[in-house]
Design an enzyme around this catalytic site. Structure first.
Site, PDB file in Angstrom:
ATOM      1  N   HIS A 101       0.831  -1.219   0.000  1.00 42.33           N
ATOM      2  CA  HIS A 101       0.000   0.000   0.000  1.00 42.33           C
ATOM      3  C   HIS A 101       0.858   1.259   0.000  1.00 42.33           C
ATOM      4  CE1 HIS A 101      -3.284  -2.759   1.202  1.00 42.33           C
ATOM      5  NE2 HIS A 101      -2.363  -3.262   2.021  1.00 42.33           N
ATOM      6  N   GLU A 124       9.529   8.815 -16.840  1.00 46.00           N
ATOM      7  CA  GLU A 124       8.131   9.218 -17.072  1.00 46.00           C
ATOM      8  C   GLU A 124       7.683   8.875 -18.490  1.00 46.00           C
ATOM      9  OE1 GLU A 124       7.845  13.361 -15.954  1.00 46.00           O
ATOM     10  OE2 GLU A 124       8.544  12.909 -13.928  1.00 46.00           O
TER      11      GLU A 124
END
Ligand code: ARG
Length: 457
Positions: free
Chosen positions: A155, A289
Site C-alpha cells: 500500500h 516518465e
C-alpha cells in the site's frame, strides 16, 4: 503501377489509391519480402515450375533490389500499392520477362502473411536480446546489494525490511517471464504460410516443406485459409509487448518515487535527467516518465488489433492491412524503452544510507516483534494485539520499537526479556528470512546464482 489492371476499365482515383496503399509503411519489411521471394523462386525451380535460368535471373534481380534499397540507391515511389507490387515491378524493370514468373503459385495474401511473420520473428529475437541486457543490468545491481537494506512496502506504506537485491529480484522475475513469453510465441508461430495462395492453395506442385525449411520454419502451416488470415501471433506479440511495457512502467514509477526529494533512495544520472526551462533547481526523471507514458500506446496497439480482427470472415480481408503500422510502432516503442531504461538503471546511484535509515523507522520490525512473542508461546493473534499497543505507545513518544525501554515492554507483556532488542534489529529481521525467495542473505545469494546461470544459458 497496378498488378491487377487487366480487369479494370477506369483509372484508380487518387484518393482511393492513397487510402488503399500500404507502401508508405510496409516498406519496413522489404528485406523480409525479398527473402521470401528468393525462397519461393528457389522452390519453383526445384519443382521444375520455372527454369534454372529464370531462377538465376530473378534471384540476381532481387539481390540487386535489396542492396540498392539498403544503400539508398533505390527509392520507394508512391505509385505502387504495397511493397509486394513495388518489388515485383522493379524486378520486371530490371530483368524483363523472367521477373513476370516470380509470382507463379503465390498470392499477395500468403506473401504478406509470410512477410509479417518473418518480420515479427526477427523482431522477437531483437526484443529478447534487449530484455536480456536489462536482466543483466538488474542482476548486477542484485549481486552488489545483497546486504543493502531498504523498506519493503505494501500500500506504499512501509511494511517489512528487505534488501535492494530482493526488490530488484522481483523485476528480474517479471522480465524473465517476458522472455519466456517471447519464446512461447516463437514456438507457436514458427510455421510457414507461404504456398497457401490466395486462400485455397494452388494447382502447381509446390514443395511447401522445402520453402518452410529454406526460411527457417519448423514446417508449413496446415490450413491455407487460416494461413492467410491468421494474425494471432501478432496479437500475442502485442500482448507480450504490453506486459513488458507494464513491467517497465511499474519500475519507472518506483524510480520516479525513489528519485523524489522526499524519498531520495536513488539519484538518476545527469545523462538520463532533464532540467526545467523556468525552475533552475529542477532535475526531472523525464526518461522514466516517458517510459511509463508510452505504455499507453502499446496497450492501444493491442486493443486496436484485437478489435480489427474480431469481425473478419475467412479468409483474407483488407482489414488486416491495419495490423502493420501499430505493430511496427509498438515494437519500435518497446525496443526504445528497453534500451533507454537499461541505460538509466545501469547508471543510477542508490543511496544505501538513506534506504537503510528509512528501513529502520516506520515500524518495519513490528511483525518480528510479534514473532518474538510467538516463539515464547504466545498465540499469534494475541501477540499481534500486544505489539499493536506497543506501536501506539511508541508513536505517542515519537520513538522506534528499538528505543522503547524494557520496562514498557514488560508492562504490556511479562514475556519480554532483554533479547527482544536483538530479535527486532533490522538486519536480524532480514537475515532470519531464509525461506526460498525471501530476502535473507543466503537465500538471496542462491537465487542470484540461479539467475546468473539462467543468463549464461
Ligand atoms: N497490403 C496488403 C496487406 O497488407 C497486402 C495483401 C493484399 N492482398 C489483396 N488481395 N489486396 O494486407
Amino acid at each position: 503501377m497496378k498488378l491487377w489492371g487487366g480487369r479494370f476499365t477506369k483509372e484508380e482515383n487518387q484518393l482511393v489509391h492513397n487510402f488503399n496503399e500500404s507502401l508508405s509503411f510496409d516498406r519496413k519489411f522489404y528485406r523480409q519480402d525479398i527473402r521470401g521471394s528468393i525462397a519461393h523462386v528457389t522452390m519453383l525451380a526445384k519443382q521444375g515450375i520455372v527454369s534454372e535460368e529464370d531462377k538465376e535471373a530473378i534471384i540476381g534481380g532481387l539481390e540487386g533490389i535489396l542492396s540498392d534499397l539498403d544503400e539508398g540507391r533505390l527509392e520507394f515511389t508512391a505509385e505502387h500499392e504495397d511493397i509486394h507490387s513495388f518489388v515485383e515491378a522493379n524486378l520486371i524493370e530490371r530483368i524483363g520477362d523472367a521477373g513476370k514468373r516470380l509470382h507463379t503459385g503465390r498470392s499477395r495474401n500468403d506473401q504478406v502473411a509470410l512477410d509479417m511473420k518473418l518480420y515479427c520473428r526477427d523482431e522477437i529475437g531483437e526484443i529478447d536480446a534487449l530484455v536480456k541486457k536489462l536482466l543483466e543490468a538488474i542482476l548486477k545491481i542484485m549481486e552488489e546489494n545483497l546486504d543493502t537494506y531498504m523498506p519493503g512496502f505494501t500500500h506504499l506504506q512501509k511494511a517489512q525490511p528487505v534488501t535492494l537485491a530482493h526488490h530488484m529480484g522481483a523485476y528480474f522475475e517479471m522480465f524473465a517471464r517476458d522472455r519466456g513469453r517471447l519464446h512461447d510465441i516463437y514456438e507457436r508461430m514458427n510455421y510457414c504460410p507461404l504456398g497457401s495462395g490466395a486462400l485455397a492453395g494452388t494447382t502447381y506442385p509446390l514443395d511447401r516443406d522445402y520453402t518452410a525449411k529454406l526460411l527457417g520454419f519448423y514446417g508449413p502451416t496446415l490450413n491455407s485459409m487460416d494461413s492467410v488470415s491468421d494474425r494471432d501471433y501478432v496479437i500475442e506479440l502485442l500482448s507480450a509487448l504490453s506486459l513488458i511495457s507494464m513491467h517497465l512502467s511499474r519500475f519507472s514509477e518506483e524510480i520516479i518515487i525513489w528519485n523524489s526529494n522526499e524519498y531520495r533512495f536513488v539519484e538518476i544520472d545527469d545523462a538520463y535527467s532533464t532540467g526545467s526551462s523556468i525552475m533552475p533547481q529542477k532535475k526531472n526523471p523525464d526518461i522514466a516518465e516517458l517510459v511509463r507514458g508510452k505504455t499507453g500506446r502499446v496497450y492501444g496497439a493491442l486493443m486496436s488489433l484485437l478489435t480489427t480482427m474480431k469481425g473478419i470472415p475467412l479468409a483474407y480481408d483488407k482489414d488486416m492491412q491495419e495490423d502493420k503500422e501499430l505493430t511496427f510502432d509498438a515494437i519500435d516503442t518497446v525496443k526504445g524503452c528497453l534500451a533507454l531504461f537499461t541505460g538509466m538503471i545501469a547508471t543510477m546511484t542508490f543511496r544505501k544510507d538513506v534506504m537503510e535509515a528509512s528501513a529502520k523507522n516506520g515500524f518495519t520490525n513490528a511483525t518480528d516483534a510479534a514473532d518474538y512473542l510467538v516463539n515464547h508461546g504466545v498465540p499469534f493473534r494475541d501477540a499481534h494485539g500486544i505489539i499493536g499497543r506497543l506501536v501506539l505507545m511508541c508513536i505517542d513518544k515519537g520513538i522506534a520499537l528499538d528505543d522503547l525501554p524494557l520496562e514498557d515492554y514488560q508492562a504490556v507483556s511479562p514475556v519480554f526479556e532483554a533479547d527482544i532488542y536483538d530479535a527486532i534489529g533490522m538486519k536480524t529481521c532480514v537475515q532470519r528470512r531464509e525461506t526460498v525467495g525471501a530476502p535473507g542473505h543466503e537465500a538471496m545469494a542462491e537465487v542470484v546464482e540461479r539467475y546468473r546461470k539462467m543468463l549464461e544459458e
